[in-house]
Design an enzyme around this catalytic site. Sequence first.
Site, PDB file in Angstrom:
ATOM      1  N   LYS A  68     -22.908  18.885 -44.993  1.00  0.00           N
ATOM      2  CA  LYS A  68     -21.885  18.586 -45.654  1.00  0.00           C
ATOM      3  C   LYS A  68     -21.969  18.643 -47.063  1.00  0.00           C
ATOM      4  O   LYS A  68     -21.235  17.764 -47.857  1.00  0.00           O
ATOM      5  CB  LYS A  68     -21.098  17.425 -45.126  1.00  0.00           C
ATOM      6  CG  LYS A  68     -20.707  17.600 -43.685  1.00  0.00           C
ATOM      7  CD  LYS A  68     -19.821  16.336 -43.198  1.00  0.00           C
ATOM      8  CE  LYS A  68     -19.568  16.535 -41.498  1.00  0.00           C
ATOM      9  NZ  LYS A  68     -18.722  15.511 -41.148  1.00  0.00           N
ATOM     10  N   LYS A  98     -26.145  16.266 -41.003  1.00  0.00           N
ATOM     11  CA  LYS A  98     -24.901  16.127 -41.538  1.00  0.00           C
ATOM     12  C   LYS A  98     -25.005  15.934 -42.908  1.00  0.00           C
ATOM     13  O   LYS A  98     -24.139  16.364 -43.810  1.00  0.00           O
ATOM     14  CB  LYS A  98     -24.295  14.825 -40.893  1.00  0.00           C
ATOM     15  CG  LYS A  98     -23.860  15.011 -39.623  1.00  0.00           C
ATOM     16  CD  LYS A  98     -23.282  13.702 -38.860  1.00  0.00           C
ATOM     17  CE  LYS A  98     -22.766  13.919 -37.228  1.00  0.00           C
ATOM     18  NZ  LYS A  98     -22.404  13.038 -36.617  1.00  0.00           N
ATOM     19  N   ASP A 108     -11.737  17.701 -41.282  1.00  0.00           N
ATOM     20  CA  ASP A 108     -13.109  17.133 -41.605  1.00  0.00           C
ATOM     21  C   ASP A 108     -12.898  16.588 -42.653  1.00  0.00           C
ATOM     22  O   ASP A 108     -12.888  17.148 -43.767  1.00  0.00           O
ATOM     23  CB  ASP A 108     -14.147  17.831 -41.303  1.00  0.00           C
ATOM     24  CG  ASP A 108     -15.482  16.860 -41.409  1.00  0.00           C
ATOM     25  OD1 ASP A 108     -15.461  16.149 -42.108  1.00  0.00           O
ATOM     26  OD2 ASP A 108     -16.651  17.451 -40.778  1.00  0.00           O
ATOM     27  N   ILE A 109     -12.493  15.150 -43.053  1.00  0.00           N
ATOM     28  CA  ILE A 109     -12.177  14.607 -44.381  1.00  0.00           C
ATOM     29  C   ILE A 109     -13.516  14.341 -45.276  1.00  0.00           C
ATOM     30  O   ILE A 109     -13.106  14.746 -46.359  1.00  0.00           O
ATOM     31  CB  ILE A 109     -11.401  13.076 -43.946  1.00  0.00           C
ATOM     32  CG1 ILE A 109     -10.359  13.160 -43.024  1.00  0.00           C
ATOM     33  CG2 ILE A 109     -11.221  12.286 -45.256  1.00  0.00           C
ATOM     34  CD1 ILE A 109      -9.683  11.927 -42.585  1.00  0.00           C
ATOM     35  N   ASN A 142     -11.043   5.554 -30.282  1.00  0.00           N
ATOM     36  CA  ASN A 142     -12.418   5.009 -30.132  1.00  0.00           C
ATOM     37  C   ASN A 142     -12.535   3.468 -30.283  1.00  0.00           C
ATOM     38  O   ASN A 142     -11.372   2.891 -30.548  1.00  0.00           O
ATOM     39  CB  ASN A 142     -13.366   5.745 -30.976  1.00  0.00           C
ATOM     40  CG  ASN A 142     -12.991   5.591 -32.259  1.00  0.00           C
ATOM     41  OD1 ASN A 142     -12.995   4.444 -32.701  1.00  0.00           O
ATOM     42  ND2 ASN A 142     -12.694   6.712 -32.911  1.00  0.00           N
TER      43      ASN A 142
HETATM   44  O1  PMT Z   1     -15.739  -0.180 -36.923  1.00  0.00           O
HETATM   45  P1  PMT Z   1     -16.895  -0.862 -36.314  1.00  0.00           P
HETATM   46  O2  PMT Z   1     -16.587  -1.368 -34.918  1.00  0.00           O
HETATM   47  O3  PMT Z   1     -17.307  -1.757 -37.319  1.00  0.00           O
HETATM   48  O4  PMT Z   1     -17.960   0.342 -36.281  1.00  0.00           O
HETATM   49  C1  PMT Z   1     -18.775   0.763 -37.158  1.00  0.00           C
HETATM   50  C2  PMT Z   1     -18.979   2.367 -37.165  1.00  0.00           C
HETATM   51  C3  PMT Z   1     -19.848   2.377 -35.831  1.00  0.00           C
HETATM   52  C4  PMT Z   1     -17.496   3.321 -36.778  1.00  0.00           C
HETATM   53  C5  PMT Z   1     -19.552   3.085 -38.242  1.00  0.00           C
HETATM   54  O5  PMT Z   1     -20.599   2.330 -38.621  1.00  0.00           O
HETATM   55  C6  PMT Z   1     -19.512   4.258 -38.314  1.00  0.00           C
HETATM   56  O6  PMT Z   1     -20.305   5.047 -37.789  1.00  0.00           O
HETATM   57  N1  PMT Z   1     -18.394   5.193 -38.860  1.00  0.00           N
HETATM   58  C7  PMT Z   1     -18.538   6.653 -38.622  1.00  0.00           C
HETATM   59  C8  PMT Z   1     -18.262   7.020 -36.947  1.00  0.00           C
HETATM   60  C9  PMT Z   1     -18.078   8.616 -37.088  1.00  0.00           C
HETATM   61  O7  PMT Z   1     -16.996   9.024 -36.764  1.00  0.00           O
HETATM   62  O8  PMT Z   1     -19.179   9.072 -37.097  1.00  0.00           O
HETATM   63  P2  PMT Z   1     -19.490  10.775 -37.035  1.00  0.00           P
HETATM   64  O9  PMT Z   1     -20.850  10.940 -36.755  1.00  0.00           O
HETATM   65  O10 PMT Z   1     -18.612  11.207 -35.609  1.00  0.00           O
HETATM   66  O11 PMT Z   1     -18.916  11.154 -38.342  1.00  0.00           O
HETATM   67  C10 PMT Z   1     -19.671  11.571 -39.401  1.00  0.00           C
HETATM   68  C11 PMT Z   1     -18.805  11.236 -40.678  1.00  0.00           C
HETATM   69  O12 PMT Z   1     -17.870  12.172 -40.639  1.00  0.00           O
HETATM   70  C12 PMT Z   1     -18.274   9.861 -41.213  1.00  0.00           C
HETATM   71  O13 PMT Z   1     -18.520   9.374 -41.951  1.00  0.00           O
HETATM   72  C13 PMT Z   1     -16.961  10.128 -40.449  1.00  0.00           C
HETATM   73  O14 PMT Z   1     -16.047   9.267 -41.141  1.00  0.00           O
HETATM   74  C14 PMT Z   1     -16.674  11.405 -40.901  1.00  0.00           C
HETATM   75  N2  PMT Z   1     -15.597  12.219 -40.344  1.00  0.00           N
HETATM   76  C15 PMT Z   1     -15.612  12.652 -38.980  1.00  0.00           C
HETATM   77  C16 PMT Z   1     -14.471  13.500 -38.439  1.00  0.00           C
HETATM   78  C17 PMT Z   1     -13.391  13.706 -39.163  1.00  0.00           C
HETATM   79  N3  PMT Z   1     -12.494  14.409 -38.523  1.00  0.00           N
HETATM   80  N4  PMT Z   1     -13.476  13.416 -40.523  1.00  0.00           N
HETATM   81  C18 PMT Z   1     -14.417  12.671 -41.049  1.00  0.00           C
HETATM   82  O15 PMT Z   1     -14.349  12.242 -42.249  1.00  0.00           O
END
Ligand code: PMT
Length: 413
Positions: free
Chosen positions: A348, A344, A313-314, A217
């Site tokens: 979580k 979320k 999902d970490i 991504n």
């Molecule tokens: O890196 P930049 O270009 O500065 O951009 C910043 C960002 C937009 C990436 C950052 O601000 C951000 O939003 N990070 C989380 C992105 C994300 O994966 O969001 P999500 O809504 O899909 O996931 C929710 C949470 O679960 C996040 O904390 C993610 O780290 C976590 N996760 C998701 C999937 C997974 N398999 N394991 C996880 O731990």
Amino acid sequence: MGASGLSMSALNGKHILLGVTGGIAAYKAAELTRQLKSRGAEMRVVMTEAAQAFVAPLTFQALSGNPVATHLLDPVEESAMGHIALARWAELVLIAPATADFIARLRAGLAGDLLSALCLASEAPLILAPAMNRAMWANPATQDNVRVLRERGIRLLGPEEGEQACGETGPGRMLEPVELCEALEGSFGDGSLAGLSVLITAGPTREPLDAVRYLSNRSSGKMGYALARAAADAGARVTLISGPVALMPPPGVEFVAVETAAEMHVAVLSRVHESDIYIGAAAVADYRPAEVAQAKIKKTAASLNLELTRTEDILAAVAGLSPRPFTVGFAAETDRLEDYARGKLAAKNLDMIAANWVGRPQGGFDRDENSLHVFWPDGERELPLADKSRIAIQLIELIAERFHAQDTTENPR
Ligand code: PMT
């Protein structure tokens, strides 16, 4: 959070000694003096000889309301407020800008000029705001000096990346005066995260498809790296686990490079038990290819179906631990930001979630700026659009505030 009103500021009445050394960023130190003064700080300014080649002492005298000290053995200055008296007067010594040369002097413990002697003589916390050319900053000599100074408990604020006066671009810019003021307010004394261990994930993951291709991504890592720096500046021991990005890890931060979601999962779970706070800023892939072809997939078929399977999902794994750290997730949303973020947070069982819009012209993935809407079980706060380094300082202060609030209410984490 930094308070801007004079009576509200944590700096009100504090004795701050500002040391200005000889770099072009010395001009920013004049504005810094004005802003610290307007937050109620009592200011004394000491300038090196090289600093005076950039800005005249009279500027700082007018802005600080006090005479500026410039010479170690000057009979007049020594009789007014000598270096030992100044060292004792200071509750905090801030060197901004701190040049590579001055950082080297500090490491060596030299005392041949007023500012160096004063740093050696003062028992007040010492904070440096480095500013220099990016190659000077990256030079192993400077990095080694910085590492040693950090080990001695000296804190660094910045430098940040960006365009430099020399025309180059990279890390080495002094933080803006407002960022320095806010960091000082948030961490006056020991630092809002002093003594705490913070684990942060950043950047994208890459999920291999065949020998040469992967799914990923647009995450640049900027948000997570800015958080790592802000947490370190707030006094925390920081470990940064990052997917592949084009950024240098902030100095003083333990760094672990990973590629896939599975590697990030292992890296996090093997370190999280040592952490007080976990911040999941990485854009972890939700799915990986079910099979990874050993060779390059050939374009023989007219179409190709990919089967994907879920990744670990970490964040949920960390939040499910017992005991567990104060757990902060991010939510990256293209619509219904608040609903999904609150969902979320609850699903979580997180302590906090920082939601940002993605796929829009401003903020989110691969931008220098971001805005966040932060939720926790009984509260919320909006952090309006600003540079990611500034947003990171604000979010870290909010996390520190909530962490300490929970810590005192016997939370069964
Ligand atoms: O890196 P930049 O270009 O500065 O951009 C910043 C960002 C937009 C990436 C950052 O601000 C951000 O939003 N990070 C989380 C992105 C994300 O994966 O969001 P999500 O809504 O899909 O996931 C929710 C949470 O679960 C996040 O904390 C993610 O780290 C976590 N996760 C998701 C999937 C997974 N398999 N394991 C996880 O731990």
